[in-house]
Design a protein around this motif. Sequence first.
Motif, PDB file in Angstrom:
ATOM      1  N   ASP A   1       0.879  -1.184   0.000  1.00  0.00           N
ATOM      2  CA  ASP A   1       0.000   0.000   0.000  1.00  0.00           C
ATOM      3  C   ASP A   1       0.909   1.224   0.000  1.00  0.00           C
ATOM      4  O   ASP A   1       1.471   1.559   1.041  1.00  0.00           O
ATOM      5  CB  ASP A   1      -0.855   0.059   1.280  1.00  0.00           C
ATOM      6  N   SER A   2       1.060   1.882  -1.124  1.00  0.00           N
ATOM      7  CA  SER A   2       1.988   3.030  -1.175  1.00  0.00           C
ATOM      8  C   SER A   2       1.287   4.266  -0.630  1.00  0.00           C
ATOM      9  O   SER A   2       0.723   5.056  -1.387  1.00  0.00           O
ATOM     10  CB  SER A   2       2.454   3.255  -2.609  1.00  0.00           C
ATOM     11  N   VAL A   3       1.326   4.434   0.677  1.00  0.00           N
ATOM     12  CA  VAL A   3       0.563   5.530   1.271  1.00  0.00           C
ATOM     13  C   VAL A   3       1.434   6.628   1.881  1.00  0.00           C
ATOM     14  O   VAL A   3       0.922   7.630   2.338  1.00  0.00           O
ATOM     15  CB  VAL A   3      -0.421   5.000   2.349  1.00  0.00           C
ATOM     16  N   LEU A   4       2.747   6.446   1.900  1.00  0.00           N
ATOM     17  CA  LEU A   4       3.634   7.468   2.457  1.00  0.00           C
ATOM     18  C   LEU A   4       4.714   7.782   1.441  1.00  0.00           C
ATOM     19  O   LEU A   4       5.109   6.916   0.665  1.00  0.00           O
ATOM     20  CB  LEU A   4       4.357   6.938   3.701  1.00  0.00           C
ATOM     21  N   ASP A   5       5.234   9.017   1.488  1.00  0.00           N
ATOM     22  CA  ASP A   5       6.384   9.311   0.625  1.00  0.00           C
ATOM     23  C   ASP A   5       7.129  10.518   1.155  1.00  0.00           C
ATOM     24  O   ASP A   5       6.636  11.226   2.035  1.00  0.00           O
ATOM     25  CB  ASP A   5       5.944   9.549  -0.826  1.00  0.00           C
ATOM     26  N   PHE A   6       8.313  10.738   0.593  1.00  0.00           N
ATOM     27  CA  PHE A   6       9.053  11.956   0.889  1.00  0.00           C
ATOM     28  C   PHE A   6       8.421  13.095   0.099  1.00  0.00           C
ATOM     29  O   PHE A   6       8.104  12.933  -1.086  1.00  0.00           O
ATOM     30  CB  PHE A   6      10.516  11.819   0.435  1.00  0.00           C
ATOM     31  N   ILE A   7       8.299  14.248   0.732  1.00  0.00           N
ATOM     32  CA  ILE A   7       7.780  15.436   0.060  1.00  0.00           C
ATOM     33  C   ILE A   7       8.861  16.514   0.212  1.00  0.00           C
ATOM     34  O   ILE A   7       9.550  16.555   1.240  1.00  0.00           O
ATOM     35  CB  ILE A   7       6.433  15.861   0.703  1.00  0.00           C
ATOM     36  N   GLU A   8       8.996  17.372  -0.785  1.00  0.00           N
ATOM     37  CA  GLU A   8      10.047  18.403  -0.822  1.00  0.00           C
ATOM     38  C   GLU A   8      11.437  17.778  -0.994  1.00  0.00           C
ATOM     39  O   GLU A   8      11.556  16.562  -1.167  1.00  0.00           O
ATOM     40  CB  GLU A   8      10.020  19.299   0.440  1.00  0.00           C
ATOM     41  N   ARG A   9      12.474  18.618  -0.902  1.00  0.00           N
ATOM     42  CA  ARG A   9      13.825  18.116  -1.190  1.00  0.00           C
ATOM     43  C   ARG A   9      14.822  18.610  -0.156  1.00  0.00           C
ATOM     44  O   ARG A   9      14.543  19.526   0.611  1.00  0.00           O
ATOM     45  CB  ARG A   9      14.265  18.585  -2.584  1.00  0.00           C
ATOM     46  N   GLY A  10      16.004  18.015  -0.193  1.00  0.00           N
ATOM     47  CA  GLY A  10      17.116  18.443   0.666  1.00  0.00           C
ATOM     48  C   GLY A  10      16.715  18.504   2.132  1.00  0.00           C
ATOM     49  O   GLY A  10      15.993  17.640   2.636  1.00  0.00           O
TER      50      GLY A  10
ATOM     51  N   THR B   1      13.034  18.137   3.216  1.00  0.00           N
ATOM     52  CA  THR B   1      12.288  16.892   2.979  1.00  0.00           C
ATOM     53  C   THR B   1      11.513  16.473   4.221  1.00  0.00           C
ATOM     54  O   THR B   1      12.034  16.532   5.334  1.00  0.00           O
ATOM     55  CB  THR B   1      13.272  15.757   2.614  1.00  0.00           C
ATOM     56  N   TYR B   2      10.271  16.069   4.022  1.00  0.00           N
ATOM     57  CA  TYR B   2       9.509  15.513   5.141  1.00  0.00           C
ATOM     58  C   TYR B   2       8.648  14.357   4.653  1.00  0.00           C
ATOM     59  O   TYR B   2       8.414  14.199   3.464  1.00  0.00           O
ATOM     60  CB  TYR B   2       8.662  16.586   5.850  1.00  0.00           C
ATOM     61  N   ILE B   3       8.218  13.542   5.627  1.00  0.00           N
ATOM     62  CA  ILE B   3       7.369  12.393   5.316  1.00  0.00           C
ATOM     63  C   ILE B   3       5.924  12.852   5.313  1.00  0.00           C
ATOM     64  O   ILE B   3       5.500  13.574   6.216  1.00  0.00           O
ATOM     65  CB  ILE B   3       7.542  11.302   6.409  1.00  0.00           C
ATOM     66  N   GLY B   4       5.176  12.417   4.342  1.00  0.00           N
ATOM     67  CA  GLY B   4       3.769  12.828   4.317  1.00  0.00           C
ATOM     68  C   GLY B   4       2.930  11.921   3.451  1.00  0.00           C
ATOM     69  O   GLY B   4       3.435  10.996   2.802  1.00  0.00           O
ATOM     70  N   THR B   5       1.640  12.177   3.478  1.00  0.00           N
ATOM     71  CA  THR B   5       0.709  11.379   2.698  1.00  0.00           C
ATOM     72  C   THR B   5      -0.358  12.286   2.113  1.00  0.00           C
ATOM     73  O   THR B   5      -0.720  13.292   2.729  1.00  0.00           O
ATOM     74  CB  THR B   5       0.061  10.282   3.575  1.00  0.00           C
ATOM     75  N   LEU B   6      -0.818  11.935   0.948  1.00  0.00           N
ATOM     76  CA  LEU B   6      -1.883  12.719   0.340  1.00  0.00           C
ATOM     77  C   LEU B   6      -3.241  12.192   0.787  1.00  0.00           C
ATOM     78  O   LEU B   6      -4.238  12.877   0.735  1.00  0.00           O
ATOM     79  CB  LEU B   6      -1.795  12.645  -1.190  1.00  0.00           C
TER      80      LEU B   6
END
Length: 817
Positions: A184-193, A196-201
């Motif tokens: 279940d791909s429900v989390l990802d890295f958002i932003e860069r460098g 970067t933070y962990i988040g979900t849509l």
Amino acid sequence: MKVHINDVSMDFPQGTSVIDAIFAAGYDVPYFCSQEYMSPIGACRMCLARIGAPRKDRDGNWILDEETGEPKIFYFPNMMATCTTQVMEGMVVDTLSEDVKRVQNGMVEFTLINHPLDCPVCDKGGACELQDRAYEYGSGLSRFDFDKRHQEKHHPLSELITLDRERCIHCKRCVRYFEEVPGDSVLDFIERGGHTYIGTLDPGLPSNFTGNITDICPVGALLDTTSRFRGRNWEYEHTRSTAMDDASGSAIIVDGRTGRIERIKAALHPEVNKTWIDDGTRFGHEYVDAEDRLHAPMIRKDGELQAVTWEEAAATIRDRLSGLSGKDIGIAIRADATLEEGVAAKALAEALGTGQLDHAPRPAASVVPPQNPASLTDLATADAIVVFGDVTEEAPIVDLRIKDALKGVTPPELMQHGVPIADLRLKEHPVFHRARLTVAAPYRVDLMKHAGRALQYPAGGEAALLAALQAVAEAEGEPELDESQRAALGMSVQEATALVKGLREADKAVLVYGGFVLATREAASAAAAFGKAIDAKLMIVGPMADSYGLELLGVGPSHERYAYPAMLQDSRALILSNLDPAQDPDVRAQLEQKDFLVVHDLFLTETAQLADVVLPARSVYEKDGTVVNLEGRFLGVHAAPVDAGEAEDFIGVVGALGEALGQRLEGRSVRSARRVLRKRFELDPAELGATGQLYRPKGRTTSKVAVRSNEVVEGNVLVVPSMLRIEYLERNPHLSRLSGGARLRMHPQDANLHGVADGERVRLRVGGLLRRATVRVDGAVPPGLLLLPTLPEQPVGLVSADLATLVREESALEVAG
Ligand code: SF4
Ligand code: FES
């Protein structure tokens, strides 16, 4: 391949990662991003070491060192990430030199650049990998005189998981976990460098296995909300045990503090759950600490239940039963009772001279495979799997082991240090070979997302579908099916033939089925016959943690006229353990007529309120014993140090009664029950060890327990399995907030028909029971069928309900008012 790690030389198979070679050699390197059972990605650079290897010249000869005459070692110009480097013949690994220490020290400092120093208030403190690594490999001094990054500190990823974004060290374990384990791909890295933070849509985390990220997050970034701020890690007492929430027998750690259970974590069992558990198992324990828990025995005096000692309660039971003949007395225990409790129940039945002994819920057919049983490892290594039913809800770990099979990577061999830390066969963004999986169910189940073939058949149509598939499997040449068989297939004969051919040609096919098939003997026989026809191994998912064991032990009647439903009706006295049949008004009326009723339970249930004697029960976390999981594995259950007052398990009940009767009953203690088990099963439950023992006796293993009668194959409500058991929802604030309580799922047409909307609280009478639920309107539910989660003692399957009783709670109140 011979590898030299510092001063140790060892042989390793090709493909071994250098980090595992280092650990196998007894040395240590720090690491953050690698994680057992997940792909190594070399993200954190914490596992660096100096690595060299000999080289061959163009003619294939080793290049020799001129001074020593030995193969010359060529070192890589930079330190290498040992988790993504594989061993080579003659490789030399240095983890101890000053150069390596300087680099490791640098990486610790780099990782700490943006990590807050809030260890004194962090739940991970004392069990934090960064804290440990900073202590072991850091310099002990801080050079940071600037402001660290500030991010959100209490971000609720869901009702159950809190994310502290400042603490995240970007190891990507959580992101990879969702992609690689439940898929279940429900989390990802958002932003860069540095931003970067962990988040979900998605709102919340739409997965059934979210809590595992709190175990694998190396720092305190992902936390179990239910246990946040409740204790420091060194204060907990850790008890390894077996989850009693379903038939998988997952290994768990129960963390207790000051006599309470604070949290449940996954424990490692390489052959059962690896290191994963589902959210029901992890977060479902809060009911144990509910304020209305019973702590002392009670007997009815002058119409009121009054607290007494165990001796008084036992003497009352002895006296009141003494006037009755054995055949008037019924005994029933719940199917998550341990084997030792089963021995105790049998001994009590014998002492009282009754054959009315049963466990509930007990399906219409046996939960012990009649032939060719599959282990969870068989399932995880199968190349063709057919599932009947909703196994994700019935035994969630089965769902994860099926996904292992779809990834096609066999379970790793254990090494000297245990499970490999970096299994280089595992890749990020894995491909799930869906063609290996066929899922058949009467409604759209979660596992169908991962199946190459999804079959939705009419509820109650299992027997017809399986019989039609069997006819296809047994046909020589073109199958000749009649009209009804073709209709039952729900696919063309050509497709069915291709499915059967694929299963027959597979090296290892497994047929998995649970409650919907077990609801009728006809369907269960058809499943076994189909399994035989395609030469598949069988995995049967029983309704509760010890359904398999209690059936093996023979805790059941020799004839169905002595079974649980019959004893509720016919007996004059009943002893019920953890069962609450009075929720059905018809049964309640029968119970009110009993001469004598003893109820052993955690709470003052509706049945307990009618009882003459109420005995406080231990929860599944508070007892010692043995259960047998769905693969036939004997597993130990261990009591956590929880303050259960005077509560006892059924062994305690039988011990007290035996004393009152002046008899030394078998099963009066765990030890005496185990003497019986040793003789019966030729294994010693006291010596099972952490991983238990698969039981594979020669010949048939089924007991002589009678099959259940009153099979139902028609109805308008389908009672469905649910990993969120009803007691979790009623007495567990977190899970009930997450799920909105029991869900009554229906098609939009049915919602219109019954005048209810999504999210509304309703009540209705189902199979005699008054059930409360929250409406979930769902286009995937077949029109004309309502889906309602099962109660603990209720088998899944079709039930007839008077839908005129379906009313909104407010309307119900208006009518009542
Ligand atoms: S939240 Fe935890 S597991 Fe996820 S990337 Fe950050 S540190 Fe790693
Ligand atoms: S780079 Fe993270 S463990 Fe190797």
